[in-house]
Design an enzyme around this catalytic site. Structure first.
Site, short mmCIF file in Angstrom:
data_model
loop_
_atom_site.label_atom_id
_atom_site.label_comp_id
_atom_site.label_asym_id
_atom_site.label_seq_id
_atom_site.Cartn_x
_atom_site.Cartn_y
_atom_site.Cartn_z
CG ASP A 106 52.99 -13.74 20.43
OD1 ASP A 106 53.06 -12.43 20.34
OD2 ASP A 106 52.86 -13.90 19.94
CG HIS A 113 44.18 -11.18 17.02
ND1 HIS A 113 44.48 -12.00 15.87
CD2 HIS A 113 44.72 -11.95 18.46
CE1 HIS A 113 45.30 -12.76 15.53
NE2 HIS A 113 45.17 -13.77 17.04
CD GLU A 179 49.19 -14.47 15.52
OE1 GLU A 179 50.10 -14.00 15.96
OE2 GLU A 179 48.23 -15.32 15.18
CD GLU A 181 52.49 -10.60 17.70
OE1 GLU A 181 52.90 -10.07 18.42
OE2 GLU A 181 52.06 -11.74 17.70
CG ASP A 213 53.76 -15.07 16.30
OD1 ASP A 213 54.10 -16.45 16.24
OD2 ASP A 213 52.16 -15.64 16.70
NE ARG A 217 46.55 -18.08 11.62
CZ ARG A 217 47.42 -17.45 13.44
NH1 ARG A 217 47.86 -17.82 14.08
NH2 ARG A 217 47.58 -15.26 12.87
CD GLN A 220 46.92 -20.91 16.20
OE1 GLN A 220 47.84 -20.56 15.32
NE2 GLN A 220 46.63 -20.04 17.06
CE LYS A 233 50.67 -18.14 17.11
NZ LYS A 233 50.09 -17.11 16.84
CB THR A 237 59.45 -14.94 16.08
OG1 THR A 237 58.76 -15.35 16.38
CG2 THR A 237 58.89 -13.50 16.96
CD GLU A 338 42.17 -11.41 13.39
OE1 GLU A 338 41.33 -10.02 13.90
OE2 GLU A 338 43.54 -11.30 13.73
#
Ligand code: CA
Length: 394
Positions: A106, A113, A179, A181, A213, A217, A220, A233, A237, A338
């Site tokens: 990834d 971002h 996420e 993507e 993804d 948080r 992580q 993560k 996925t 975000e």
């Protein structure tokens, strides 16, 4: 014989023809192509057993010449009449993971971002790390937990430690995120000791999917220094079931944003591989973000070139994610960390204010791009619902 009717505004017209793996009540997983709201069984329609398999890998490994040939055959076939026993309604099929995933990497190719995450994760240092504009930063993900759209996701447990905590604790993630993507799939690999240049991208990349993804948080943030994301993560996925062929994305190709400083020669190519793909993120059925892929700094061709430049092998079924897609506007951010600025600025989801994902929430990410005939083509969606954690708080 059946003549497949394609609604004029369909995102699955003749300029798309995405491949997937489907099953029906009376037969197991095999390869099909989506046309309008129908699925065409390719083993029956084309009489080729390369499609009588529960993954696209064998077909993908045949290479670009064959991909072009089959696409031409399919265009001709579905423009006319197709054998009745080869055509199914999309409502009567179950979709499966379209590929046997080999390696999964990834990336982190959106400047917006990377800048936002840098500010949130490392508020006391520069937002963009010094390497970011020189190479597409990435980490190795977990291929065995790549799942198809519609698979429920169990909230992960793990270690987390907020800055103010004296010691880490264990338990269900309380900052579960997405996420948005695009994922790229390698059709033809390269042996160890060789590499793929950016201009060889079309010979190796078969197609693209929408990818979520899922990211814990809190897990992580505690684990990632200094070797990068791992358990925050690797629990899941999700990818969309339809693989849009690279051949269907010709009209979507655009220049990437200006890359300054100029990348090293191995990351330079003549061909443009920015992509004008629009994504949409729905949270419990409410649109909360519209990330623009067109703004991505690094192209997928550069990501594949970087992956192999050290002589690492590439394989049929390799999947690489673009990294979260975020535009400059708040409503274009592809991750909730975000969008809500670390939870400090809740967003309105229906009649509620939300920050991170709650149990029972369902997230859907979809994407469309310009098609060759002037309309748009669709990737479909990647959808997933969060189930409560099952791990005990050891
Ligand atoms: Ca990611």
């Amino acid at each position: 014989m059946t003549v497949i009717s394609i609604p004029t505004d369909s995102l699955f017209g003749l300029d798309n023809l995405p491949y997937g793996v489907f099953s029906t009540a009376d037969a197991g997983p095999r390869v099909g192509v989506r046309v309008g709201d129908s699925v065409v069984d390719l083993t029956t329609a084309l009489g080729d057993n390369v499609f009588a398999q529960p993954a696209l890998n064998a077909f993908m490994a045949q290479g670009r010449k064959r991909w072009v040939e089959v696409r031409a055959q399919l265009t001709e076939l579905v423009s006319g009449a197709v054998a009745d026993d080869a055509v199914f309604s999309i409502d009567d099929v179950t979709m499966h993971l379209p590929i046997a995933v080999a390696d999964y990497v990834d990336f982190y190719a959106s400047e917006n971002h990377a800048t936002n995450l840098g500010r949130l994760f490392r508020p006391d240092s520069v937002a963009l790390m010094p390497n970011w504009k020189h190479l597409p930063v990435g980490y190795h993900g977990r291929s065995s937990t790549v799942v198809v759209s519609g698979t429920d996701i169990v909230r992960p447990c793990g270690q987390r430690k907020a800055p103010a905590d004296a010691a880490p604790t264990f338990g269900p993630s309380i900052r579960l995120d997405i996420e948005a993507e695009i994922g790229f799939i390698v059709g033809v690999g390269s042996p160890m000791g060789s590499s793929i240049t950016p201009d060889q991208f079309t010979e190796h990349c078969f197609g693209a999917v929408v990818l979520n993804d899922w990211s814990a948080r809190d897990i992580q943030a505690w684990e990632y220094a200094p070797l990068g994301p791992n358990l925050g993560k690797s629990f899941a996925t999700s990818i969309s079931p339809w693989v849009v062929p690279l051949l269907a994305l010709e009209a979507a190709r655009i220049d990437t944003p200006v890359q300054d400083p100029t990348p090293l020669p191995y990351l330079r190519g003549e061909e443009k591989w920015g992509l004008d793909i629009d994504l949409e993120v729905e949270w419990n059925g409410h649109v909360v973000s519209r990330p623009p892929y067109a703004q991505m700094y690094w192209s997928p061709a550069q990501m594949l070139a970087h992956t192999t430049v050290n002589g690492a092998a590439a394989s049929t079924g390799d999947l690489f994610g673009s990294g979260t897609i975020s535009g400059p506007e708040k409503a274009q951010r592809g991750a909730f960390i975000e969008l809500t600025w670390g939870g400090a600025e809740p967003v309105t989801v229906g009649d509620r204010q939300r920050t991170f994902i709650e149990d029972g929430d369902e997230i859907s990410i979809s994407a469309t791009a310009p098609g060759a005939s002037g309309g748009r083509i669709g990737f479909g969606e990647v959808r997933g619902r969060i189930l409560p954690a099952t791990g005990d708080a050891r």
